[in-house]
Write an enzyme that holds these catalytic residues in place. Structure first.
Site, PDB file in Angstrom:
ATOM      1  N   ASP A  33       6.330 -11.426   8.498  1.00 38.98           N
ATOM      2  CA  ASP A  33       5.980 -10.158   7.869  1.00 38.98           C
ATOM      3  C   ASP A  33       5.043  -9.385   8.798  1.00 38.98           C
ATOM      4  O   ASP A  33       3.932  -9.823   9.086  1.00 38.98           O
ATOM      5  CB  ASP A  33       5.284 -10.436   6.527  1.00 38.98           C
ATOM      6  N   TYR A  85       0.459  -2.565  12.551  1.00 35.66           N
ATOM      7  CA  TYR A  85      -0.207  -3.698  13.203  1.00 35.66           C
ATOM      8  C   TYR A  85      -0.097  -3.653  14.724  1.00 35.66           C
ATOM      9  O   TYR A  85      -0.839  -4.356  15.414  1.00 35.66           O
ATOM     10  CB  TYR A  85       0.375  -5.018  12.698  1.00 35.66           C
ATOM     11  N   LYS A 135       7.135  -2.618   8.042  1.00 40.92           N
ATOM     12  CA  LYS A 135       6.724  -1.598   7.082  1.00 40.92           C
ATOM     13  C   LYS A 135       6.619  -0.222   7.731  1.00 40.92           C
ATOM     14  O   LYS A 135       6.253  -0.101   8.904  1.00 40.92           O
ATOM     15  CB  LYS A 135       5.378  -1.976   6.450  1.00 40.92           C
ATOM     16  N   HIS A 191       4.657   1.296   3.209  1.00 39.16           N
ATOM     17  CA  HIS A 191       3.430   0.506   3.322  1.00 39.16           C
ATOM     18  C   HIS A 191       2.398   0.829   2.237  1.00 39.16           C
ATOM     19  O   HIS A 191       1.697  -0.069   1.759  1.00 39.16           O
ATOM     20  CB  HIS A 191       2.810   0.737   4.709  1.00 39.16           C
TER      21      HIS A 191
END
Length: 284
Positions: A48, A53, A78, A111
């Site tokens: 995930d 990120y 996401k 998200h």
């Protein structure tokens, strides 16, 4: 760990998501060696991550180096709110696929419900964005689509405005944050509930109740928290950059918590939300 020992949960898309995954993070949440270890030694097949990120390229590199076949993996990423809007969402998904080195995503999530698209209300922006995800799903680029951090009123609006009900809603879930009303809503509407932050950013590991239960079972506090989440039927996404912790977090399918202990852990709920996001963090 044999990956066949990790159970899966059916989504309304027709696909089955592994009940346990490994989460990435933008704040020190990526270790290349740890991800390789998870894939090759621990049997982890559910990864995930998110555009936010900043590690999609490295995740794709680790997948390639691991030798694990694409069809054996469950890959979730996401869509960041700064990319909301129909055309932006389509392009952002294709860009994520390119960075990850894949032709399709197993699960693509909006998200956050916060949405700021010029000239549109937040509800209109969410609906327009979701329609893009519906198209990506129809084309098979996203085999399943869902949302993250959505509350009941956000989900109600999406149901009214769009065609496909989200296949999954991923929300903060741990002994101190157990949003049962939202869980119940999702289950009534055939939305699988996913939970991140199962260890409450490590805060749950030092709680005397959890430590006592862990001692009784001969397990670690982390394993107790993850097992509690899984037994509640939640797709659970712990994060770690340490190989030994990833191994520990995977060893949760060889024991069962008694109902009394499940209830005891659930009683710790105090609606303590640890993850917060404000608009200025993603506006640019």
């Amino acid at each position: 760990m044999d990956r066949s020992k990790i159970p899966t949960v059916p989504l309304s898309s027709g696909h089955h998501i592994p009940l346990l995954g490994l989460g990435m993070s933008h704040s020190g949440g990526y270790s290349h060696n740890a991800l390789l270890y998870a894939l090759t030694k621990c049997g982890i097949r559910h990864i995930d991550t998110a555009k936010r990120y900043g590690n999609e390229v490295m995740v794709g590199k680790a997948i390639c180096e691991s030798g694990v076949k694409r069809e054996e993996l469950w890959l979730t990423t996401k869509l960041w709110p700064g990319d909301y809007g129909y055309e932006n969402a389509i392009q952002s998904c294709l860009d994520s696929c390119k960075r990850l080195g894949v032709d399709y995503l197993d699960l693509y999530l909006m998200h956050w419900p916060d949405a700021h698209v010029p000239g549109k209300s937040a509800r209109e922006a969410r609906a327009e964005t979701w329609q893009a995800l519906e198209e990506l799903h129809e084309k098979g680029i996203c085999r399943s689509i869902g949302v993250s951090n959505f509350l009941i009123h956000h989900l109600d609006q999406l149901k009214e405005d769009c065609y496909v009900v989200p296949h999954l809603n991923q929300v903060e879930y741990h002994p101190f944050q157990k949003p049962q009303e939202l869980v119940d809503y999702c289950r009534r509407n055939n939305i699988v509930f996913g939970g991140y932050c199962p260890l409450a950013k490590g805060q749950a590991l030092n709680h005397p109740t959890i430590q006592k239960i862990a001692k009784n079972y001969g397990k670690t506090p982390a394993q107790i928290c993850i097992r509690w989440s899984i037994q509640n039927g939640v797709v659970t996404i712990p994060k770690s950059t340490k190989e030994e912790r990833i191994q520990e977090n995977c060893e949760v399918f060889n024991f069962h918590l008694e109902q009394e202990d499940m209830d005891c852990i659930s009683s710790l709920n105090s609606n303590r939300k640890l993850i917060h996001l404000t608009y200025p963090l993603w506006r640019g």
